[in-house]
Design an enzyme around this catalytic site. Structure first.
Site: not given
Length: 284
Positions: A168, A173, A188, A191
């Site tokens: 990913d 991110h 961030i 997830g």
């Protein structure tokens, strides 16, 4: 590093090119376009299904279900794995749309290895029409008692960069400009990386750290984690099912209340949980 919302190439040093090597066009950074126009594997699968998401600024994890049916073949020798996914439904929301998908992972002989379901929130996709069905699952609130155990752990400052090795490569991110363009103050954590911290804590607390005892997990993402945050996972053992919640806080929040990041969640084990309380690695 200073940058603006537009995400133009003049705003980044040359090393940022390494963050976008999954983009097929080698001159991607030389063109003036939005940082969020990024072909993640999820977006590519949705596009191949014929689903358009006009206006979408970000695709965020909302809910996951992962069930292990049998082990993935060992790394010895060559193996072929096939992942098949399908679109279940689209549900318009006030600021975007929920996208529900299902997937299955097979080995080279066609044996089912994993079942998966996912819900993602397409932020900004406000003109998408409803279609298909909305999968429903009964809520899983914690039992009305104090948690049986908890585990705290600090997320490393470089964790988001390391997790990119999973495939990913979304710049949300790691790139502050991309994060601001998608409505966040700073990058961030992925997830699924946050979920990994929580599930590992459940296994440490209830399965003596033995990952082979994992059978399934369901979780709803209700908040975000940033590198450097401290994550606390609280568990309630209910036989083979372990209900859990994950909370986080960091920076100036260290002395304040924590925020919920994962809720409506449980892990299924192969047999009843065996509670053990490991030495915490950080205080929350």
């Amino acid at each position: 590093m200073s940058s603006t919302r537009s995400g133009g190439p003049a705003e980044r040093p040359a090393r940022w090119r390494l963050l976008y090597f999954m983009v097929s066009s080698s001159d991607w950074l030389t063109r003036q376009r939005s940082m969020v126009d990024f072909p993640s594997p999820t977006l590519l699968r949705l596009a191949s299904s014929g689903l358009a998401l006009p206006g979408a600024r970000a695709l965020l994890d909302a809910e996951r279900y992962i069930e292990r049916v049998r082990d993935v073949p060992s790394a010895e020798g060559a193996h072929t794995l096939t992942y098949q996914s399908r679109l279940l439904g689209v549900v318009p929301k006030r600021n975007g749309a929920l996208i529900h998908t299902a997937g299955e992972l097979f080995d080279g002989g066609g044996a089912l290895l994993y079942r998966m379901r996912a819900s993602a929130y397409a932020l900004g996709a406000t003109s998408v029409a409803a279609s298909g069905c909305e999968p429903s699952a009964p809520p899983t609130p914690p039992p009305p008692r104090a948690c049986d155990a908890s585990h705290t752990e600090c997320v490393g400052a470089q964790q988001a960069r390391l997790y990119r090795l999973s495939g990913d490569y979304n710049p949300l991110h790691v790139d502050p400009a991309a994060a601001r363009a998608q409505g966040f103050e700073s990058p961030i954590l992925h997830g699924l990386c946050t979920l990994g911290y929580a599930v590992r804590a459940v296994l440490l607390l209830c399965a003596r750290g033995d990952a082979a005892r994992f059978r399934a997990v369901r979780a709803r993402f209700v908040g975000t984690v940033s590198p450097g945050d401290v994550v606390r996972t609280r568990v309630w053992a209910e036989g083979r099912r372990v209900v859990f919640v994950a909370e986080a806080k960091g920076g100036e929040e260290q002395e304040g209340a924590s925020r919920m990041v994962i809720g409506n969640a449980y892990v299924e084990l192969d047999r009843d949980a065996e509670l053990a309380v490991p030495r915490p690695v950080a205080r929350l």
